[in-house]
Design an enzyme around this catalytic site. Sequence first.
Site, short mmCIF file in Angstrom:
data_model
loop_
_atom_site.label_atom_id
_atom_site.label_comp_id
_atom_site.label_asym_id
_atom_site.label_seq_id
_atom_site.Cartn_x
_atom_site.Cartn_y
_atom_site.Cartn_z
N GLU A 268 60.26 91.44 69.26
CA GLU A 268 61.33 92.43 69.47
C GLU A 268 62.41 92.25 68.41
O GLU A 268 63.53 91.84 68.72
CB GLU A 268 62.01 92.18 70.82
CG GLU A 268 61.16 92.29 72.02
CD GLU A 268 61.78 91.56 73.21
OE1 GLU A 268 62.86 90.93 73.07
OE2 GLU A 268 61.19 91.61 74.27
N PRO A 269 62.09 92.50 67.16
CA PRO A 269 63.12 92.27 66.14
C PRO A 269 64.16 93.38 66.12
O PRO A 269 63.83 94.56 66.29
CB PRO A 269 62.32 92.28 64.83
CG PRO A 269 60.98 92.84 65.17
CD PRO A 269 60.85 93.03 66.63
N GLY A 270 65.39 92.99 65.91
CA GLY A 270 66.46 93.95 65.68
C GLY A 270 66.86 93.86 64.21
O GLY A 270 66.52 94.70 63.38
N ARG A 307 81.31 92.42 63.45
CA ARG A 307 80.61 91.15 63.24
C ARG A 307 81.47 90.07 62.55
O ARG A 307 81.50 88.93 63.01
CB ARG A 307 79.30 91.36 62.48
CG ARG A 307 78.30 92.26 63.22
CD ARG A 307 76.90 92.21 62.62
NE ARG A 307 76.24 90.95 62.89
CZ ARG A 307 76.11 89.97 62.04
NH1 ARG A 307 76.56 90.11 60.81
NH2 ARG A 307 75.51 88.86 62.38
N TYR A 311 81.75 86.82 65.05
CA TYR A 311 80.84 85.68 64.93
C TYR A 311 81.26 84.77 63.80
O TYR A 311 81.45 85.22 62.66
CB TYR A 311 79.41 86.18 64.66
CG TYR A 311 78.91 87.14 65.70
CD1 TYR A 311 78.68 86.71 67.01
CD2 TYR A 311 78.68 88.48 65.40
CE1 TYR A 311 78.23 87.59 67.98
CE2 TYR A 311 78.23 89.36 66.36
CZ TYR A 311 78.01 88.91 67.65
OH TYR A 311 77.58 89.79 68.60
N CYS A 339 95.62 96.70 64.27
CA CYS A 339 96.87 95.96 64.34
C CYS A 339 96.72 94.63 65.06
O CYS A 339 97.30 94.39 66.12
CB CYS A 339 97.94 96.85 64.96
SG CYS A 339 98.28 98.20 63.83
N GLU A 340 95.89 93.83 64.51
CA GLU A 340 95.79 92.40 64.80
C GLU A 340 94.98 91.84 63.64
O GLU A 340 94.51 92.61 62.79
CB GLU A 340 95.11 92.12 66.14
CG GLU A 340 93.70 92.62 66.26
CD GLU A 340 93.10 92.33 67.65
OE1 GLU A 340 92.60 91.22 67.81
OE2 GLU A 340 93.18 93.19 68.53
N TYR A 367 73.66 96.05 64.55
CA TYR A 367 74.87 95.66 65.29
C TYR A 367 76.14 96.08 64.56
O TYR A 367 77.16 95.39 64.61
CB TYR A 367 74.87 94.15 65.57
CG TYR A 367 73.57 93.67 66.21
CD1 TYR A 367 73.29 93.96 67.54
CD2 TYR A 367 72.62 92.98 65.47
CE1 TYR A 367 72.09 93.55 68.12
CE2 TYR A 367 71.42 92.56 66.05
CZ TYR A 367 71.17 92.86 67.36
OH TYR A 367 69.99 92.45 67.93
N1 LLP Z 1 65.22 90.58 72.17
C1 LLP Z 1 66.22 90.26 73.01
C2 LLP Z 1 65.93 90.03 74.41
C3 LLP Z 1 67.53 90.14 72.51
O1 LLP Z 1 68.52 89.82 73.34
C4 LLP Z 1 67.79 90.38 71.14
C5 LLP Z 1 69.12 90.27 70.62
C6 LLP Z 1 66.72 90.73 70.30
C7 LLP Z 1 65.44 90.81 70.86
C8 LLP Z 1 66.89 91.01 68.84
O2 LLP Z 1 67.41 89.94 68.11
P1 LLP Z 1 67.52 90.06 66.52
O3 LLP Z 1 66.11 90.20 65.97
O4 LLP Z 1 68.32 91.27 66.20
O5 LLP Z 1 68.18 88.82 66.06
N2 LLP Z 1 75.27 91.14 67.92
C9 LLP Z 1 74.75 89.93 67.31
C10 LLP Z 1 73.32 89.71 67.62
C11 LLP Z 1 73.07 89.67 69.11
C12 LLP Z 1 71.67 89.71 69.45
C13 LLP Z 1 71.49 89.86 70.92
N3 LLP Z 1 70.13 89.89 71.30
C14 LLP Z 1 74.99 89.96 65.81
O6 LLP Z 1 75.48 90.97 65.32
O7 LLP Z 1 74.72 88.98 65.12
#
Ligand code: LLP
Length: 413
Positions: A268-270, A307, A311, A339-340, A367
């Site tokens: 499940e890549p994002g 981001r 982070y 404004c912060e 994200y």
């Molecule tokens: N599967 C599940 C269950 C997840 O919770 C996530 C991300 C992914 C897959 C995808 O992960 P990825 O391949 O994108 O690393 N907002 C943060 C990242 C939070 C990810 C949350 N879960 C950022 O901008 O770094």
Amino acid sequence: MELIANQYQVQNLSLLDIAQQFGTPLYVYDAAKIVQKIEELKQAFAQVNLKIKFAGKALTNVSVLKVMRQNGVELDVVSPQELQLGLLAGYEGSQITFTPSGVSFDEIETAVAAGSMVNLDNLSVLEKFGQRYGSSVPCMIRIKPNVAAGGNAKIMTAHDSSKFGIDVRQKAEILQLVEQYQINVVGLHQHTGSDIKTPEAFVQVANIIFEFAHSFKGLKYIDLGGGFKVSYKKDDVVTNMAEVGKELSNAFRAFCQSYGAQLQLWFEPGKFLVSECGYFLTTANVVKHNPTRTFVGINSGLNHLIRPMMYDGAYHEIVNISNPNTTEEETYDVVGYICETDTFGTDRTLKKVREGDVLAFKNAGAYGFTMSSQYNSRFRPAEVLVYQGKAHLIRQRETMEDILRNQVLTEFL
Ligand code: LLP
């Protein structure tokens, strides 16, 4: 984006022209880059039966989801609303997996009604699932392997004190519920975290899940989540996809053999699929020289790209795309208008910035927009998809109507 003929281009279109045509702040996505990343992942896992489920939360624009679907990528969602967006993009419910965290049982029922596979992440929900559906609906269980890996504390999801999944040490309780209600568990899931660099972490976690899987009969799927690390800056250590692909594929094939069935491997890549496809274009409102620092104040802030402020160590390369040919460079702090404290980058050496120049942020696909807000009552940006050499508006810039939408202007005041 590449510097060609003195201008930054995406699919032969000038990014500066896109900024002029649609205005800034603006998210721009390159569909060709998404396709390239999908192919890279498929290639790395060519030796196994692979299913890619895009982690929709990274970038939920329906047009982007359509690009995923066209290229054989299915979808992982975390809310009924993301599920709706997936259906709007043309996915069948059965192509969407629902991997929520601590939601009410009606959300699980909504996903089941849509025909989606659900990843159950706590024992009480597993019990409710058993009571409600018995063996009639297949499901998957999210396991927490107790491995700490990921780019920073906020995005690690599998360590000992993380809220996600059912702890591997609770196997007996899981098995008892599965037995009691004859729950039809067809897969195991885990997601370790985001920005994981080392192949070892992936293999370590996979082996824990494989070991665990031997206690379940009739599994069809192993879902190892997302978390592949992409390059945010030059010389960044990234997940070596070819190596991870090779090592995990070998481990998976060995597991299938000892399990006695050919399972499908899911990811499940994002970030891996959409981080690099995205550029966030902004305009320099002011250049402010202080005795100690020079600031560039842009027409955006943490409301649009959170981001860097959210982070530790999150880094987005910034490029002055309006002034690519000058030899003059200066070191700036690039700051937002919120404004912060609102800092995108400190001590960034950029081609000399003049007020009105367009600054592009790289790696803005994942994200970026999805974590944006209306803080300070500002409009969220527009989004553009570059598809087959043409720039298409895929989300309008917000207006005052969007800010006021749902405010009830009563007459009691
Ligand atoms: N599967 C599940 C269950 C997840 O919770 C996530 C991300 C992914 C897959 C995808 O992960 P990825 O391949 O994108 O690393 N907002 C943060 C990242 C939070 C990810 C949350 N879960 C950022 O901008 O770094």
